[in-house]
Scaffold this motif. Sequence first.
Motif, short mmCIF file in Angstrom:
data_model
loop_
_atom_site.label_atom_id
_atom_site.label_comp_id
_atom_site.label_asym_id
_atom_site.label_seq_id
_atom_site.Cartn_x
_atom_site.Cartn_y
_atom_site.Cartn_z
N TRP A 162 0.83 -1.20 0.00
CA TRP A 162 0.00 0.00 0.00
C TRP A 162 0.87 1.25 0.00
O TRP A 162 0.61 2.20 -0.75
CB TRP A 162 -0.90 -0.01 1.24
CG TRP A 162 -1.66 1.29 1.38
CD1 TRP A 162 -2.84 1.63 0.79
CD2 TRP A 162 -1.25 2.43 2.17
NE1 TRP A 162 -3.19 2.91 1.14
CE2 TRP A 162 -2.25 3.43 1.99
CE3 TRP A 162 -0.17 2.69 2.99
CZ2 TRP A 162 -2.17 4.66 2.62
CZ3 TRP A 162 -0.09 3.93 3.61
CH2 TRP A 162 -1.08 4.90 3.43
N ARG B 293 2.43 1.96 -3.43
CA ARG B 293 1.51 2.60 -4.38
C ARG B 293 1.19 4.04 -3.96
O ARG B 293 1.12 4.93 -4.81
CB ARG B 293 0.21 1.78 -4.47
CG ARG B 293 0.38 0.43 -5.17
CD ARG B 293 -0.97 -0.19 -5.48
NE ARG B 293 -1.73 -0.45 -4.26
CZ ARG B 293 -1.65 -1.56 -3.55
NH1 ARG B 293 -0.83 -2.53 -3.92
NH2 ARG B 293 -2.38 -1.72 -2.46
N ARG C 67 2.01 8.02 -6.26
CA ARG C 67 0.94 8.80 -6.88
C ARG C 67 1.52 10.11 -7.42
O ARG C 67 2.51 10.62 -6.90
CB ARG C 67 -0.17 9.07 -5.86
CG ARG C 67 -0.96 7.81 -5.50
CD ARG C 67 -2.01 8.10 -4.45
NE ARG C 67 -2.76 6.91 -4.10
CZ ARG C 67 -3.65 6.85 -3.13
NH1 ARG C 67 -3.90 7.93 -2.38
NH2 ARG C 67 -4.29 5.71 -2.87
#
Length: 222
Positions: A180, A183, A187
């Motif tokens: 998590w 990712r 962004r």
Amino acid sequence: MDTIMELDDFKSAWQSLDRRLELDNRLKLHALHERSTHKARRALRPLAWGQIAQILFALPFIALAALLWMSHPVHLATIVAGVLVHAYGVLTITCAGVVLGQLGKVDYGKPVLDIQKQLLRARSLYIRSGMLAGLPWWFLWVPLLQVLAGLGHVDLLAKAPSLVVSGYAIGIVGLLATGWFHRWARRPERAELGRKIDDSLTGGSLRKALAQLEDLRQFERD
């Protein structure tokens, strides 16, 4: 007539000087290319030694699994743990070998852009290798304990189920949290953070080598 001959002589001398300057620039560029690629190769030596160290680090896991197989384990949980430990050792060695192979394929006689592409490929493989070698440690310590217990014919899952189950549960949560965060950090609005993470994973050797080549590429452009 004399004026025409003087102009021809001047033109010939200018062309000769131009050829000499062009040759001189080529020789200087070649010398700079040799120095830069030599520095890049030298900068990559710690990375290569690191991969060799990774191979040496992984060998005891394979040896430990081999000892377990020779002891003829009968407990299913211990056998599964042995497979995980054995697979980790093989995978870690394979990843290091792939990185070393890519480093060995780099042709420093090619243009700078081609060398950079080859090193970027090595960088990508190195990052993946580090993740495959490091991330399993969220839970790998559990099968490692199971294998050590199995060498004494003890089923750790049966003897200390809470330790084994909680250990695997923590490992799964840790892996999910790491995925998590990976990712999240990549962004678009956190591009700078993602770049810093990539730089930290790349290692100093590759960064130095790529910096040497980028300086050479900028010189060639100018």
